[in-house]
Design a protein around this motif. Structure first.
Motif, PDB file in Angstrom:
ATOM      1  N   THR A 113      -5.983   0.167  -7.815  1.00 20.61           N
ATOM      2  CA  THR A 113      -4.540   0.248  -8.085  1.00 20.61           C
ATOM      3  C   THR A 113      -4.174  -0.489  -9.371  1.00 20.61           C
ATOM      4  OG1 THR A 113      -4.334   0.002  -5.688  1.00 20.61           O
ATOM      5  CG2 THR A 113      -2.289   0.059  -6.957  1.00 20.61           C
ATOM      6  N   ASN A 142      -3.998   4.039   2.638  1.00 18.37           N
ATOM      7  CA  ASN A 142      -4.857   3.616   3.746  1.00 18.37           C
ATOM      8  C   ASN A 142      -6.234   3.143   3.279  1.00 18.37           C
ATOM      9  OD1 ASN A 142      -4.770   3.379   6.502  1.00 18.37           O
ATOM     10  ND2 ASN A 142      -5.691   5.383   6.877  1.00 18.37           N
ATOM     11  N   THR A 143      -6.371   2.894   1.980  1.00 19.25           N
ATOM     12  CA  THR A 143      -7.712   2.640   1.409  1.00 19.25           C
ATOM     13  C   THR A 143      -8.466   1.510   2.117  1.00 19.25           C
ATOM     14  OG1 THR A 143      -6.917   3.371  -0.733  1.00 19.25           O
ATOM     15  CG2 THR A 143      -8.923   2.060  -0.743  1.00 19.25           C
ATOM     16  N   THR A 144      -7.789   0.400   2.398  1.00 23.11           N
ATOM     17  CA  THR A 144      -8.514  -0.734   3.005  1.00 23.11           C
ATOM     18  C   THR A 144      -9.073  -0.340   4.377  1.00 23.11           C
ATOM     19  OG1 THR A 144      -6.996  -2.201   1.843  1.00 23.11           O
ATOM     20  CG2 THR A 144      -8.375  -3.210   3.536  1.00 23.11           C
ATOM     21  N   GLY A 182       0.793  -1.238   0.000  1.00 21.78           N
ATOM     22  CA  GLY A 182       0.000   0.000   0.000  1.00 21.78           C
ATOM     23  C   GLY A 182       0.820   1.281   0.000  1.00 21.78           C
ATOM     24  N   ALA A 207      -4.019  -2.169  -2.144  1.00 19.06           N
ATOM     25  CA  ALA A 207      -4.821  -0.953  -2.242  1.00 19.06           C
ATOM     26  C   ALA A 207      -3.944   0.254  -1.934  1.00 19.06           C
ATOM     27  CB  ALA A 207      -5.982  -1.039  -1.259  1.00 19.06           C
ATOM     28  N   GLY A 253     -10.432  -1.943  -3.333  1.00 16.19           N
ATOM     29  CA  GLY A 253      -9.209  -1.135  -3.174  1.00 16.19           C
ATOM     30  C   GLY A 253      -8.107  -1.573  -4.119  1.00 16.19           C
ATOM     31  N   ASP A 260       0.052   7.013  -4.039  1.00 15.52           N
ATOM     32  CA  ASP A 260      -0.497   8.077  -4.898  1.00 15.52           C
ATOM     33  C   ASP A 260      -0.014   7.841  -6.335  1.00 15.52           C
ATOM     34  OD1 ASP A 260       2.136   9.117  -5.102  1.00 15.52           O
ATOM     35  OD2 ASP A 260       1.862  10.215  -3.234  1.00 15.52           O
ATOM     36  N   GLU A 270      -9.904   2.610   5.314  1.00 18.83           N
ATOM     37  CA  GLU A 270     -11.023   3.543   5.102  1.00 18.83           C
ATOM     38  C   GLU A 270     -12.279   2.795   4.681  1.00 18.83           C
ATOM     39  OE1 GLU A 270      -7.985   7.118   3.853  1.00 18.83           O
ATOM     40  OE2 GLU A 270      -9.286   6.291   2.300  1.00 18.83           O
ATOM     41  N   LEU A 271     -12.117   1.780   3.833  1.00 21.38           N
ATOM     42  CA  LEU A 271     -13.292   1.010   3.395  1.00 21.38           C
ATOM     43  C   LEU A 271     -13.897   0.230   4.560  1.00 21.38           C
ATOM     44  CD1 LEU A 271     -12.007  -0.257  -0.088  1.00 21.38           C
ATOM     45  CD2 LEU A 271     -13.768   1.474   0.333  1.00 21.38           C
TER      46      LEU A 271
END
Ligand code: ADP
Ligand code: ASP
Ligand code: MG
Length: 379
Positions: A84, A52-54, A17, A49, A80, A22, A56-57
């Motif tokens: 990517t 921190n996407t996972t 991750g 992902a 996520g 970005d 956040e989901l």
């Protein structure tokens, strides 16, 4: 007539991750993959992902429902990695490198039905092999598969490592490289113990112990699979210059002294009614059963545990070294040092290569530093 040349070797690279947090980083990863292709390798890149996407989901799911349905959770959190994979494929194509993204299911990763902590039961790599055959880079969404009931599943937190290793075994890759924000496996988390030493070579057996104890850098299921299937594995930094850690299947050096910590544990009484079926249903992993209590890893539970279990949070520091438990002259130094530092040892155990101490969660990082320092002190 000259003999046909052997096909280029396949390497599997996994980007975690922070390596794809970005678009600039995704572009840099695309360049790293392009360099591997230019070096004459065929590449399967497994991605996590972004950033921190996972988390956040999962937080979003918990806002929707305090105990999110695990099938629906998997539908959500598998997204996520798909974001990517598509972005990375676009960036590679812009560099002039043929690339195609594939989901876990399209890559042939078949799992059991244990949503949010599924185990891989079979890999059918035909489509993946077709993709890389002509030199196209396959970009695979990590952390996910499909069950025989055709449901989307995820492989547990950290599970992109598992995706990389199972694919490496299935396509008989030359090696599998787990790329993250640290230059391999250290004698403790370098963020907690700045003096921790990088381990150049590490037996896979020891790596399993470290991963089980909470060393996030490698996921335990992945390391176990690599050990059982003889996958050549390295852990290294995506953008750093270091040489990483080589995980050794055979002819391994003796186990180094390493220290890990885990705070995502609870203790539950084994006398509670239906304790084992309740634990299985909520996605908990039993780490050990000690007398009348089970120590349980709750990182893939994602909701409240049933009240009937009366779960108590637990934090533990573990030290791993060859036959450590049998040598109290070695580990007793750490035991004494914890007392000197005023760290309350609530419980303590030793067996085989592992010695552990249960401490208050707020002193866990201190305890890691104290144990690491005591076990590395000469004499
Ligand atoms: P990725 O997102 O690339 O999968 P992770 O965050 O899962 O990466 O794992 C890398 C992190 O593991 C490091 O940033 C480091 O803080 C942590 N870590 C914990 N224990 C260790 C250890 N013994 N050696 C190296 N890193 C460790
Ligand atoms: N994105 C997943 C996680 O955060 C899987 C992984 O990164 O390995 O746990
Ligand atoms: Mg990880």
């Amino acid at each position: 007539m000259s003999a046909p040349s052997a096909p280029a070797p396949i390497v599997v690279q996994k980007y975690g991750g922070s390596s794809v947090a970005d678009l600039d980083k995704i572009r840099a990863v695309a360049e790293r993959i392009a360099a591997t292709v230019a070096d004459g390798r065929r590449v399967i890149a497994v991605v996590s992902a972004m950033g921190n996407t996972t988390n956040e989901l999962i937080a979003l799911a918990q806002q929707a429902s305090p105990a999110p349905d695990r099938r629906e959770l998997d539908m959500l959190i598998s997204v996520g990695e798909r974001i990517t994979m598509a972005l990375l494929a676009m960036c590679l194509r812009d560099l002039g490198v043929a690339a195609r993204s594939l989901t876990g299911s399209q890559s042939g990763i078949i799992t059991d039905e244990r949503h949010a902590d599924a185990q891989v039961v079979e890999v059918r790599p035909d489509r993946l092999l077709q993709t890389v055959e002509d030199g196209t880079v396959a970009i695979v969404a990590g952390f996910q598969g499909v069950s025989r009931q055709r449901e989307v599943t995820t492989l547990g937190r950290g599970g992109s490592d598992t995706t990389a290793v199972v694919l490496a075994a299935a396509v008989k890759a030359e090696h599998c490289e787990i790329c993250s924000d640290v230059d391999g496996v250290f004698s403790a988390d370098p963020r907690v113990v700045p003096s921790a030493a990088k381990l150049e070579d590490l037996p896979l057996e020891a790596a399993v112990e470290l991963a089980r104890g909470g060393a996030k850098v490698l996921f335990e299921d992945a390391v176990r699979y690599a050990r059982d299937h003889g996958v050549r594995l390295t852990a290294s930094s995506t953008f750093g210059p270091g040489s990483g850690t080589r995980l050794q299947v055979k002819d391994a050096p003796t186990k180094p002294v390493a220290v890990t910590s885990d705070h995502q544990l609870v203790a539950v009484s084994t006398s509670a009614a239906d304790v084992w079926s309740l634990l299985a249903a909520c996605g908990a992993r039993v780490r050990s059963v000690e007398g009348g209590q089970a120590i349980v890893d709750i990182r893939n539970v994602h909701g409240a545990l049933p009240d009937a279990l009366e779960a108590q949070p637990v934090a533990r520091v573990r030290a791993v070294a060859s036959a450590l438990a049998e040598r109290p002259d070695r580990w007793h130094r750490a035991h004494d040092a914890l007392q000197v530092d005023g760290i309350d040892v609530q419980a303590h155990g030793a067996a085989g290569d592992v010695v552990w101490w249960q401490v208050p969660a707020e002193r866990l990082s201190d305890a890691v530093r104290v144990v690491h320092e005591a076990l590395h002190r000469p004499g």
